[in-house]
Scaffold this motif. Structure first.
Motif, PDB file in Angstrom:
ATOM      1  N   ASP A 155       0.810  -1.223   0.000  1.00 46.86           N
ATOM      2  CA  ASP A 155       0.000   0.000   0.000  1.00 46.86           C
ATOM      3  C   ASP A 155       0.845   1.275   0.000  1.00 46.86           C
ATOM      4  O   ASP A 155       0.572   2.213  -0.752  1.00 46.86           O
ATOM      5  CB  ASP A 155      -0.955   0.023   1.189  1.00 46.86           C
ATOM      6  CG  ASP A 155      -2.002  -1.074   1.117  1.00 46.86           C
ATOM      7  OD1 ASP A 155      -2.263  -1.589   0.007  1.00 46.86           O
ATOM      8  OD2 ASP A 155      -2.566  -1.421   2.173  1.00 46.86           O
ATOM      9  N   ARG A 156       1.844   1.330   0.829  1.00 44.67           N
ATOM     10  CA  ARG A 156       2.671   2.549   0.928  1.00 44.67           C
ATOM     11  C   ARG A 156       3.395   2.811  -0.395  1.00 44.67           C
ATOM     12  O   ARG A 156       3.440   3.935  -0.875  1.00 44.67           O
ATOM     13  CB  ARG A 156       3.664   2.444   2.081  1.00 44.67           C
ATOM     14  CG  ARG A 156       4.462   3.738   2.272  1.00 44.67           C
ATOM     15  CD  ARG A 156       5.163   3.828   3.613  1.00 44.67           C
ATOM     16  NE  ARG A 156       4.314   3.669   4.763  1.00 44.67           N
ATOM     17  CZ  ARG A 156       3.486   4.603   5.262  1.00 44.67           C
ATOM     18  NH1 ARG A 156       3.382   5.767   4.658  1.00 44.67           N
ATOM     19  NH2 ARG A 156       2.772   4.377   6.332  1.00 44.67           N
ATOM     20  N   THR A 157       3.932   1.768  -0.993  1.00 45.46           N
ATOM     21  CA  THR A 157       4.624   1.921  -2.278  1.00 45.46           C
ATOM     22  C   THR A 157       3.653   2.383  -3.353  1.00 45.46           C
ATOM     23  O   THR A 157       3.956   3.294  -4.128  1.00 45.46           O
ATOM     24  CB  THR A 157       5.292   0.594  -2.696  1.00 45.46           C
ATOM     25  OG1 THR A 157       6.242   0.225  -1.688  1.00 45.46           O
ATOM     26  CG2 THR A 157       5.976   0.709  -4.040  1.00 45.46           C
ATOM     27  N   PHE A 158       2.477   1.767  -3.393  1.00 45.44           N
ATOM     28  CA  PHE A 158       1.473   2.155  -4.377  1.00 45.44           C
ATOM     29  C   PHE A 158       1.136   3.639  -4.248  1.00 45.44           C
ATOM     30  O   PHE A 158       1.148   4.373  -5.235  1.00 45.44           O
ATOM     31  CB  PHE A 158       0.193   1.321  -4.211  1.00 45.44           C
ATOM     32  CG  PHE A 158      -0.901   1.746  -5.137  1.00 45.44           C
ATOM     33  CD1 PHE A 158      -1.015   1.182  -6.393  1.00 45.44           C
ATOM     34  CD2 PHE A 158      -1.808   2.737  -4.772  1.00 45.44           C
ATOM     35  CE1 PHE A 158      -2.011   1.599  -7.272  1.00 45.44           C
ATOM     36  CE2 PHE A 158      -2.805   3.164  -5.638  1.00 45.44           C
ATOM     37  CZ  PHE A 158      -2.901   2.587  -6.887  1.00 45.44           C
ATOM     38  N   VAL A 159       0.816   4.069  -3.045  1.00 40.56           N
ATOM     39  CA  VAL A 159       0.422   5.462  -2.828  1.00 40.56           C
ATOM     40  C   VAL A 159       1.571   6.400  -3.179  1.00 40.56           C
ATOM     41  O   VAL A 159       1.387   7.412  -3.862  1.00 40.56           O
ATOM     42  CB  VAL A 159      -0.067   5.682  -1.377  1.00 40.56           C
ATOM     43  CG1 VAL A 159      -0.248   7.158  -1.071  1.00 40.56           C
ATOM     44  CG2 VAL A 159      -1.371   4.919  -1.146  1.00 40.56           C
ATOM     45  N   GLU A 160       2.774   6.072  -2.749  1.00 43.47           N
ATOM     46  CA  GLU A 160       3.919   6.934  -3.027  1.00 43.47           C
ATOM     47  C   GLU A 160       4.188   7.048  -4.528  1.00 43.47           C
ATOM     48  O   GLU A 160       4.401   8.147  -5.056  1.00 43.47           O
ATOM     49  CB  GLU A 160       5.167   6.432  -2.303  1.00 43.47           C
ATOM     50  CG  GLU A 160       6.348   7.344  -2.497  1.00 43.47           C
ATOM     51  CD  GLU A 160       7.550   6.978  -1.632  1.00 43.47           C
ATOM     52  OE1 GLU A 160       8.596   7.602  -1.833  1.00 43.47           O
ATOM     53  OE2 GLU A 160       7.436   6.098  -0.773  1.00 43.47           O
ATOM     54  N   VAL A 161       4.147   5.916  -5.229  1.00 41.43           N
ATOM     55  CA  VAL A 161       4.409   5.945  -6.673  1.00 41.43           C
ATOM     56  C   VAL A 161       3.331   6.751  -7.393  1.00 41.43           C
ATOM     57  O   VAL A 161       3.636   7.600  -8.238  1.00 41.43           O
ATOM     58  CB  VAL A 161       4.511   4.512  -7.245  1.00 41.43           C
ATOM     59  CG1 VAL A 161       4.470   4.516  -8.770  1.00 41.43           C
ATOM     60  CG2 VAL A 161       5.779   3.837  -6.747  1.00 41.43           C
ATOM     61  N   MET A 162       2.071   6.512  -7.073  1.00 46.80           N
ATOM     62  CA  MET A 162       1.003   7.243  -7.768  1.00 46.80           C
ATOM     63  C   MET A 162       1.040   8.735  -7.429  1.00 46.80           C
ATOM     64  O   MET A 162       0.772   9.566  -8.298  1.00 46.80           O
ATOM     65  CB  MET A 162      -0.367   6.640  -7.446  1.00 46.80           C
ATOM     66  CG  MET A 162      -0.618   5.317  -8.159  1.00 46.80           C
ATOM     67  SD  MET A 162      -0.322   5.343  -9.963  1.00 46.80           S
ATOM     68  CE  MET A 162      -1.545   6.524 -10.506  1.00 46.80           C
ATOM     69  N   GLN A 163       1.386   9.086  -6.205  1.00 49.32           N
ATOM     70  CA  GLN A 163       1.538  10.505  -5.884  1.00 49.32           C
ATOM     71  C   GLN A 163       2.652  11.128  -6.713  1.00 49.32           C
ATOM     72  O   GLN A 163       2.506  12.230  -7.241  1.00 49.32           O
ATOM     73  CB  GLN A 163       1.820  10.700  -4.391  1.00 49.32           C
ATOM     74  CG  GLN A 163       0.614  10.543  -3.513  1.00 49.32           C
ATOM     75  CD  GLN A 163       0.940  10.786  -2.052  1.00 49.32           C
ATOM     76  OE1 GLN A 163       2.083  10.605  -1.609  1.00 49.32           O
ATOM     77  NE2 GLN A 163      -0.060  11.184  -1.288  1.00 49.32           N
ATOM     78  N   ARG A 164       3.746  10.430  -6.848  1.00 47.99           N
ATOM     79  CA  ARG A 164       4.869  10.945  -7.644  1.00 47.99           C
ATOM     80  C   ARG A 164       4.507  11.040  -9.127  1.00 47.99           C
ATOM     81  O   ARG A 164       4.865  12.007  -9.803  1.00 47.99           O
ATOM     82  CB  ARG A 164       6.105  10.078  -7.443  1.00 47.99           C
ATOM     83  CG  ARG A 164       6.713  10.215  -6.058  1.00 47.99           C
ATOM     84  CD  ARG A 164       7.865   9.226  -5.874  1.00 47.99           C
ATOM     85  NE  ARG A 164       8.380   9.261  -4.534  1.00 47.99           N
ATOM     86  CZ  ARG A 164       9.437   9.981  -4.154  1.00 47.99           C
ATOM     87  NH1 ARG A 164      10.091  10.708  -5.032  1.00 47.99           N
ATOM     88  NH2 ARG A 164       9.838   9.957  -2.904  1.00 47.99           N
ATOM     89  N   VAL A 165       3.802  10.038  -9.634  1.00 44.23           N
ATOM     90  CA  VAL A 165       3.366  10.058 -11.031  1.00 44.23           C
ATOM     91  C   VAL A 165       2.439  11.244 -11.269  1.00 44.23           C
ATOM     92  O   VAL A 165       2.559  11.958 -12.275  1.00 44.23           O
ATOM     93  CB  VAL A 165       2.671   8.728 -11.403  1.00 44.23           C
ATOM     94  CG1 VAL A 165       1.899   8.854 -12.708  1.00 44.23           C
ATOM     95  CG2 VAL A 165       3.679   7.595 -11.487  1.00 44.23           C
ATOM     96  N   ASN A 166       1.525  11.475 -10.342  1.00 39.45           N
ATOM     97  CA  ASN A 166       0.550  12.560 -10.503  1.00 39.45           C
ATOM     98  C   ASN A 166       1.203  13.933 -10.469  1.00 39.45           C
ATOM     99  O   ASN A 166       0.663  14.884 -11.032  1.00 39.45           O
ATOM    100  CB  ASN A 166      -0.552  12.448  -9.457  1.00 39.45           C
ATOM    101  CG  ASN A 166      -1.438  11.239  -9.695  1.00 39.45           C
ATOM    102  OD1 ASN A 166      -1.545  10.751 -10.812  1.00 39.45           O
ATOM    103  ND2 ASN A 166      -2.057  10.753  -8.647  1.00 39.45           N
ATOM    104  N   VAL A 167       2.360  14.050  -9.850  1.00 39.12           N
ATOM    105  CA  VAL A 167       3.121  15.304  -9.880  1.00 39.12           C
ATOM    106  C   VAL A 167       3.964  15.365 -11.159  1.00 39.12           C
ATOM    107  O   VAL A 167       3.992  16.384 -11.851  1.00 39.12           O
ATOM    108  CB  VAL A 167       4.014  15.438  -8.622  1.00 39.12           C
ATOM    109  CG1 VAL A 167       4.988  16.595  -8.770  1.00 39.12           C
ATOM    110  CG2 VAL A 167       3.150  15.605  -7.372  1.00 39.12           C
ATOM    111  N   ALA A 168       4.616  14.266 -11.488  1.00 44.71           N
ATOM    112  CA  ALA A 168       5.524  14.243 -12.639  1.00 44.71           C
ATOM    113  C   ALA A 168       4.802  14.487 -13.962  1.00 44.71           C
ATOM    114  O   ALA A 168       5.368  15.098 -14.874  1.00 44.71           O
ATOM    115  CB  ALA A 168       6.275  12.904 -12.692  1.00 44.71           C
TER     116      ALA A 168
END
Length: 165
Positions: free
Chosen positions: A40-53
């Protein structure tokens, strides 16, 4: 000169819509399935980063440019001698505008809610944040993938008709 502009608009719209359709398709068949197996933590972190990038000039140019060039391509074929190209070009515009609406009304609010869960790596309840985001985001991404792919097909049809005119 008008014929050159008409053809250029169709080509530009086809390329831009194709880029966006490919981006959404890439999420459907690789990014989201890969993240499905992440904690869960990895999923949320990656998607947050993708949504910024993804908020960059290249994406903005393709995403917004596809809407503008598709509208232009359809608009330039409203005159009598462009009628065979108008239906598929107009259809492409309607389908792509639908994808833009899905992004604005569904995708962006989901992205914003995920961002509001907290900074990457420090989300208090990553499982709950993921649960509120993942299923809905994947479903709406499939919808916009289908809409963009339909728009791309319409533009290809418009190009074939344009070339045959």
């Amino acid at each position: 000169m008008l014929e050159f502009v008409r053809g250029a608009a169709l080509v530009a719209a086809t390329v831009a819509v194709g880029l966006v359709a490919g981006l959404f398709f890439g999420y459907c068949c690789s990014v989201m399935p890969a993240l499905r197996g992440a904690d869960d933590r990895t999923f949320v972190e990656v998607m947050q980063r993708v949504n910024v990038a993804i908020l960059n000039g290249w994406f903005a140019a393709a995403f917004g440019g596809a809407l503008v060039t598709t509208a232009l391509a359809a608009g330039l074929h409203v005159v009598d001698d462009g009628r065979s190209v108008l239906p598929p070009a107009a259809g492409a515009f309607v389908l792509y505008a639908g994808a833009v609406a899905v992004t604005r009304l569904r995708g962006i609010p989901l992205n914003d809610a995920l961002a509001a869960a907290g900074p990457p790596g420090a989300v208090a309840a990553p499982g709950a944040a993921r649960e509120r985001f993942e299923g809905a985001w994947v479903r709406w991404n499939v919808v916009r993938t289908v809409l963009c792919t339909g728009a791309l097909g319409c533009l290809c049809c418009a190009l074939v008709r344009y070339g045959g005119a």
